[in-house]
Design a protein around this motif. Structure first.
Motif, PDB file in Angstrom:
ATOM      1  N   ALA A 153       0.740  -1.124   0.096  1.00 11.29           N
ATOM      2  CA  ALA A 153      -0.200  -0.093   0.013  1.00 11.29           C
ATOM      3  C   ALA A 153       1.015   1.157  -0.081  1.00 11.29           C
ATOM      4  O   ALA A 153       1.790   1.441   0.748  1.00 11.29           O
ATOM      5  N   LEU A 154       0.542   2.310  -0.924  1.00  9.41           N
ATOM      6  CA  LEU A 154       1.385   3.288  -0.955  1.00  9.41           C
ATOM      7  C   LEU A 154       0.495   4.585  -0.432  1.00  9.41           C
ATOM      8  O   LEU A 154       0.768   5.659  -0.690  1.00  9.41           O
ATOM      9  N   ASP A 155      -0.676   4.190   0.191  1.00  6.20           N
ATOM     10  CA  ASP A 155      -1.664   5.382   0.462  1.00  6.20           C
ATOM     11  C   ASP A 155      -2.024   5.197   1.880  1.00  6.20           C
ATOM     12  O   ASP A 155      -1.737   4.237   2.568  1.00  6.20           O
ATOM     13  N   LYS A 156      -3.238   5.889   2.392  1.00  6.42           N
ATOM     14  CA  LYS A 156      -3.458   5.754   3.618  1.00  6.42           C
ATOM     15  C   LYS A 156      -4.964   5.339   3.507  1.00  6.42           C
ATOM     16  O   LYS A 156      -5.710   5.118   4.699  1.00  6.42           O
ATOM     17  N   LYS A 157      -5.391   4.862   2.480  1.00  4.42           N
ATOM     18  CA  LYS A 157      -6.758   4.208   2.202  1.00  4.42           C
ATOM     19  C   LYS A 157      -6.868   2.746   2.527  1.00  4.42           C
ATOM     20  O   LYS A 157      -7.416   1.986   3.214  1.00  4.42           O
ATOM     21  N   GLU A 271     -15.309  25.809  14.049  1.00  7.76           N
ATOM     22  CA  GLU A 271     -15.385  24.285  14.177  1.00  7.76           C
ATOM     23  C   GLU A 271     -16.614  23.832  13.131  1.00  7.76           C
ATOM     24  O   GLU A 271     -17.551  24.549  12.943  1.00  7.76           O
ATOM     25  N   LEU A 272     -16.222  22.758  12.390  1.00  9.37           N
ATOM     26  CA  LEU A 272     -17.346  22.541  11.546  1.00  9.37           C
ATOM     27  C   LEU A 272     -17.300  20.720  12.086  1.00  9.37           C
ATOM     28  O   LEU A 272     -16.403  19.975  12.243  1.00  9.37           O
ATOM     29  N   ALA A 273     -18.619  20.268  12.181  1.00 11.83           N
ATOM     30  CA  ALA A 273     -18.771  18.828  12.601  1.00 11.83           C
ATOM     31  C   ALA A 273     -19.731  18.216  11.426  1.00 11.83           C
ATOM     32  O   ALA A 273     -20.697  18.859  11.284  1.00 11.83           O
ATOM     33  N   PRO A 274     -19.267  17.067  10.981  1.00 10.87           N
ATOM     34  CA  PRO A 274     -20.355  16.384   9.917  1.00 10.87           C
ATOM     35  C   PRO A 274     -21.129  15.409  10.631  1.00 10.87           C
ATOM     36  O   PRO A 274     -20.836  15.049  11.804  1.00 10.87           O
ATOM     37  N   ILE A 275     -21.808  14.794  10.076  1.00  9.95           N
ATOM     38  CA  ILE A 275     -22.854  13.399  10.718  1.00  9.95           C
ATOM     39  C   ILE A 275     -21.780  12.376  10.337  1.00  9.95           C
ATOM     40  O   ILE A 275     -21.297  12.169   9.413  1.00  9.95           O
ATOM     41  N   PHE A 276     -21.806  11.466  11.405  1.00 12.58           N
ATOM     42  CA  PHE A 276     -20.718  10.632  11.387  1.00 12.58           C
ATOM     43  C   PHE A 276     -21.124   9.404  10.191  1.00 12.58           C
ATOM     44  O   PHE A 276     -22.233   9.287   9.967  1.00 12.58           O
ATOM     45  N   SER A 277     -20.247   8.847   9.399  1.00 14.16           N
ATOM     46  CA  SER A 277     -20.337   7.834   8.419  1.00 14.16           C
ATOM     47  C   SER A 277     -19.160   6.566   8.671  1.00 14.16           C
ATOM     48  O   SER A 277     -18.528   6.749   9.792  1.00 14.16           O
ATOM     49  N   THR A 278     -19.251   5.699   7.778  1.00 12.69           N
ATOM     50  CA  THR A 278     -18.480   4.406   7.873  1.00 12.69           C
ATOM     51  C   THR A 278     -16.886   5.390   7.949  1.00 12.69           C
ATOM     52  O   THR A 278     -16.711   6.347   7.068  1.00 12.69           O
ATOM     53  N   ALA A 279     -15.927   4.472   8.481  1.00 13.64           N
ATOM     54  CA  ALA A 279     -14.829   5.108   8.921  1.00 13.64           C
ATOM     55  C   ALA A 279     -13.957   5.600   7.348  1.00 13.64           C
ATOM     56  O   ALA A 279     -13.728   6.671   7.386  1.00 13.64           O
ATOM     57  N   ASN A 280     -14.113   4.785   6.227  1.00 12.40           N
ATOM     58  CA  ASN A 280     -13.486   5.282   4.967  1.00 12.40           C
ATOM     59  C   ASN A 280     -14.134   6.242   4.329  1.00 12.40           C
ATOM     60  O   ASN A 280     -13.626   7.226   3.920  1.00 12.40           O
ATOM     61  N   ALA A 282     -15.972   8.441   5.923  1.00 11.45           N
ATOM     62  CA  ALA A 282     -15.644   9.811   6.794  1.00 11.45           C
ATOM     63  C   ALA A 282     -14.212  10.299   6.598  1.00 11.45           C
ATOM     64  O   ALA A 282     -13.996  11.439   6.454  1.00 11.45           O
ATOM     65  N   THR A 283     -13.339   9.449   6.068  1.00 10.10           N
ATOM     66  CA  THR A 283     -12.042   9.823   5.839  1.00 10.10           C
ATOM     67  C   THR A 283     -11.999  10.451   4.582  1.00 10.10           C
ATOM     68  O   THR A 283     -11.472  11.819   4.443  1.00 10.10           O
ATOM     69  N   ASP A 284     -12.514  10.038   3.652  1.00 10.08           N
ATOM     70  CA  ASP A 284     -12.463  10.758   2.078  1.00 10.08           C
ATOM     71  C   ASP A 284     -13.247  12.045   2.467  1.00 10.08           C
ATOM     72  O   ASP A 284     -12.698  12.925   1.778  1.00 10.08           O
ATOM     73  N   ALA A 285     -14.395  12.053   3.119  1.00 11.86           N
ATOM     74  CA  ALA A 285     -15.132  13.195   3.254  1.00 11.86           C
ATOM     75  C   ALA A 285     -14.293  14.290   4.157  1.00 11.86           C
ATOM     76  O   ALA A 285     -14.424  15.435   3.612  1.00 11.86           O
ATOM     77  N   ASN A 286     -13.779  13.701   4.956  1.00 11.09           N
ATOM     78  CA  ASN A 286     -12.720  14.925   5.928  1.00 11.09           C
ATOM     79  C   ASN A 286     -11.528  15.417   4.947  1.00 11.09           C
ATOM     80  O   ASN A 286     -11.355  16.620   5.111  1.00 11.09           O
ATOM     81  N   SER A 456      -4.976  13.558   8.371  1.00 12.10           N
ATOM     82  CA  SER A 456      -5.746  12.566   7.873  1.00 12.10           C
ATOM     83  C   SER A 456      -6.281  11.797   9.022  1.00 12.10           C
ATOM     84  O   SER A 456      -5.420  11.501   9.796  1.00 12.10           O
ATOM     85  N   ILE A 457      -7.591  11.332   9.025  1.00  9.83           N
ATOM     86  CA  ILE A 457      -8.168  10.586  10.382  1.00  9.83           C
ATOM     87  C   ILE A 457      -7.819   9.352   9.892  1.00  9.83           C
ATOM     88  O   ILE A 457      -8.135   8.247  10.542  1.00  9.83           O
ATOM     89  N   SER A 458      -7.226   8.820   8.679  1.00  6.54           N
ATOM     90  CA  SER A 458      -7.055   7.464   8.493  1.00  6.54           C
ATOM     91  C   SER A 458      -5.923   6.622   9.694  1.00  6.54           C
ATOM     92  O   SER A 458      -6.698   5.769   9.932  1.00  6.54           O
ATOM     93  N   GLY A 459      -4.793   7.473   9.920  1.00 10.94           N
ATOM     94  CA  GLY A 459      -4.062   6.801  10.645  1.00 10.94           C
ATOM     95  C   GLY A 459      -4.669   6.526  12.117  1.00 10.94           C
ATOM     96  O   GLY A 459      -4.469   5.430  12.669  1.00 10.94           O
ATOM     97  N   PRO A 460      -5.153   7.537  12.833  1.00 14.63           N
ATOM     98  CA  PRO A 460      -5.698   6.996  14.162  1.00 14.63           C
ATOM     99  C   PRO A 460      -6.936   6.012  13.955  1.00 14.63           C
ATOM    100  O   PRO A 460      -6.890   5.060  14.852  1.00 14.63           O
ATOM    101  N   ASN A 461      -7.637   5.924  12.965  1.00 13.42           N
ATOM    102  CA  ASN A 461      -8.706   4.851  12.842  1.00 13.42           C
ATOM    103  C   ASN A 461      -8.307   3.648  12.357  1.00 13.42           C
ATOM    104  O   ASN A 461      -8.436   2.441  12.758  1.00 13.42           O
TER     105      ASN A 461
END
Ligand code: ADP
Ligand code: MG
Length: 698
Positions: A153-157, A271-280, A282-286, A456-461
């Motif tokens: 993998a060369l990416d965060k997804k 601050e801006l908060a979205p409504i939650f969604s599946t982790a991937n 949510a990561t794209d959206a963020n 990117s929230i990818s790492g923490p998730n």
């Protein structure tokens, strides 16, 4: 546009559009691929690609791109047009299934952390059909994963998707053991709250440090900072309001549920908060949200700062990562239930998280380790670098009573069957009072508050999903051994509470005494990025990630290298920018003022030699002393940078030296410059001050 339902997702090739535009059998095959993760065949891809192209062209798109998240932390795209020459000078718009499913960007300009030296140089992108395609700036964007030809993998997804699978696999094992046969999928759900600063573009353009590094490298504290706390949830200024409205619309069009926007604690912070969604998703959206925050700001003559600490002495920006696990049947596994069995299941999942966070506290710390976030963690505005869990008194009391086998005074019926009967619901308001905890239970989810605003929230998730998968797999192993189900579950819960209670801390995380107590409890306190990163490739971490097939060992080493390189590069750029600013702006500003002072003193004396000119003389000598100090410290910084020599040592060693030598020299230089700023006249000070910047949006 004021019609939200119509506007929402109008630029997304979502389920509704697919249903409408794809032949029934193709739609069904694609759905199956999305919901069950099955393989997509080329015929389905061809028909889908064509429908996507027609839809995109109708919306004005002429190009498409594979949109991916390389390890630079930002998104990448390479645009290709749909055009294909035909006949005699004619052209048609074409988009094939092959082009949809796979792309070959020139991978050589993306960081690979050494992977390319040992492996295939090329990389390819592969469509992630679970994330919808969308149109941005006239380009059809296909969310993709990015891999090397040898499969790294060369990416965060990619690793995020793998970690979601690992979590799903182990969670399903547990659910089956609890007799749940209906849930077919389990997904991590994420809602990231995004903090940011908004400043005027004119002012921004006058600060080379903001332009080069995203943060101010100098700046004396303004007389009025955030101490009055009058900005938090305060009235939103019209210009900011217009920006937020515009941003909301752009996000809605892309199907991103931007929901709440408000002012934050610091001036100019929001601050801006979205409504939650599946982790991937949510990561794209963020990632998209961050990109749009910047581009929409430009339209309003504003600049959106996503750096974790743009201003010293003023709160930094974080990104609270709200995380839960739910089934495709709509059950949130972190929500206490209404039957004893559901509650036992809840407690087991809760314990899995507690155990995971304790066992892998260093990894959670590493997942948020960046040069920028080092300024924020532990700065009395963000959680400390020590990882702990806040559960709230009520839930802690219940866990205590389970551990001790006593009945909980306020919940006398908690001791039955698997340790509990009906657990109270934990209203968010009751549990979310503690704002100082890095990892807080907030009723039916955990809020991980350590990530910085740019990350990117990818790492923490990835870390969260994997470490919880590991706890669950250990629990499942234990239960599957046989024996009485209830007593095994009960024993696991009790043992987990007993073994991992050190990680639970409901007190004030900002308090100095917590640092000492945490040390006594044996919790780790990795204060900065160079200190934290070795934990990423420890034997324990490698064993964890390879067991769950989230990272190969090579991928881990390559990622670690990239993180180290980034750290060093950022410090290098910051140091060079500082040196440049001192030479071009700061010393000349002081000299200009000195010149004026001595000129005036000379003029006064020319009128009457007995005028003492005490102010001018004292000022001059103070400024002279400070400029000498600045000059001395400038030389120290220059020497430090030259000594560390980017790219010539072992990366761990280099990062440590940047921290010890360069970072320290930068802080010392800054202190002297900030003192100087306070006494040099505004007329001569060539840089906008904190006041000018923080209150630039009127
Ligand atoms: P705050 O923490 O500021 O009080 P909320 O708790 O309402 O605000 O929401 C913060 C974020 O948490 C939002 O993005 C929201 O969608 C998300 N969130 C709410 N419930 C869940 C859940 N079960 N799983 C993941 N995220 C959630
Ligand atoms: Mg929150």
């Amino acid at each position: 546009m004021n019609n939200l339902p119509e506007e929402f997702g109008c630029m997304v090739f979502n389920d509704e559009v697919m249903k409408e535009r794809l032949p029934r059998d193709v739609y069904k095959a694609l759905r199956k691929c999305i919901s069950e993760g099955t393989h997509l065949d080329l015929d389905v891809a061809n028909v889908t690609a064509n429908a996507m192209k027609d839809w995109a062209v109708e919306k004005g798109a002429t190009h498409f791109t594979h949109w991916f998240q390389p390890m630079t932390g930002i998104t990448a795209e390479k645009h290709d047009s749909f055009i294909r020459p035909e006949g005699d000078g004619g052209a048609i718009m074409e988009f094939s299934g092959k082009a949809l499913v796979k792309g070959e960007p020139d991978a050589s300009s993306f960081p690979s952390g050494g992977l390319r030296a040992t492996f295939e140089a090329r990389g390819y992108t592969a469509w992630d059909p679970t994330s919808y395609a969308f149109i941005k700036d006239g380009v059809l964007c296909i969310p993709t994963a990015f891999c090397s030809y040898s499969g790294e993998a060369l990416d965060k997804k990619t690793p995020l998707l793998r970690s979601m699978e690992a979590l799903e696999k182990q969670a399903i094992r547990i659910l089956r053991l609890f007799g749940n046969t209906s849930a077919r999928r389990v997904v991590a759900q994420v809602g990231p709250e995004q903090e940011y600063f908004l400043i005027d573009k004119e002012v921004y353009l006058k600060r080379p440090d903001l332009i080069n590094t995203g943060r101010t490298l100098f700046g004396a504290r303004p007389p009025k900072g955030q101490e009055m706390e009058d900005h938090y949830f305060g009235t939103i200024k019209k210009r900011v309001k217009d920006y937020m409205t515009d941003l909301d619309h752009e996000l809605w069009k892309l199907g991103i549920y931007a929901k709440t926007e408000h002012n934050e604690v610091a001036p100019a912070q929001h601050e801006l908060a979205p409504i939650f969604s599946t982790a991937n998703k949510a990561t794209d959206a963020n990632q998209l949200t961050m990109e749009l925050m910047k581009s929409v700001a430009a339209r309003h003559g504003l600049v959106c700062l996503l750096h974790e600490k743009p201003f010293a002495g003023v709160n930094g920006s974080g990104k609270h990562n709200n995380w839960s696990i739910s089934t495709d049947t709509g059950i949130n596994l972190l929500e206490p239930g209404s039957t004893p069995r559901e509650n036992a299941q809840f407690l087991l999942f809760l314990c899995a998280v507690i155990k995971a966070v304790d066992d892998y506290q260093e990894l959670l710390r590493v997942s948020v380790a960046t040069a920028g976030n080092d300024h924020r963690l532990g700065a009395n505005e963000a959680p400390p670098a020590i990882v702990s869990i806040f559960l709230g008194d009520e839930l802690t009391e219940i866990l205590d009573s389970i551990e001790n086998g006593t009945s909980c005074p306020e919940h006398p019926k908690t001791q039955m069957e698997i340790g509990v009967t009906v657990l109270p619901h934990f209203p968010k308001d009751a549990t979310d009072r503690n704002r100082t905890s890095p990892f807080a239970f907030t009723g039916n989810k955990f809020e991980f508050r350590m990530p910085g605003s740019t990350l990117s929230i990818s790492g923490p998730n990835i870390v969260l999903n994997t470490i919880v998968a590991e706890s669950l797999s250990q629990f499942a192993d234990e239960i599957e051994k046989g024996g009485d189900f209830n007593s095994t579950v009960s024993a696991i819960i009790r043992k987990t509470i007993k073994d991992h209670r050190r990680i639970i801390f409901n007190g004030n995380g900002y308090d100095e005494s917590w640092v000492k107590e945490a040390e006594a409890r044996g919790l780790s306190n990795l204060k900065n990025t160079p200190e934290a990163l070795p934990a990423f490739i420890s034997e324990k971490s490698v064993a964890l990630f390879t067991k769950h097939r989230v990272f190969s060992e090579t991928e881990m080493y390559s990622r670690c290298n990239i993180l180290l390189e980034n750290y060093c590069k950022i410090l290098n750029i910051e140091a060079l920018t500082m040196i440049d600013m001192v030479n071009k702006y700061i010393l000349p500003s002081a000299l200009g003022y000195e010149d004026e002072l001595s000129r005036i003193a000379a003029e006064k004396r020319a009128v009457d030699p007995s005028i003492p000119c005490a102010m001018e003389t004292k000022r001059l000598s103070r400024i002279a002393a400070l400029t000498d100090c600045v000059y001395g410290r400038l030389e120290v910084l220059e020497n430090a940078v030259a000594e560390v020599k980017l790219g010539e040592k072992d990366l761990f060693e280099e990062a440590r030296e940047y921290r010890e030598k360069v970072f320290t020299a930068m802080a010392e230089l800054r202190a002297c410059v900030d003192e100087l700023e306070l006494i040099v006249s505004k007329k001569h000070w060539m840089l906008p001050t904190y006041d000018d910047i923080l209150y630039s949006v009127k």
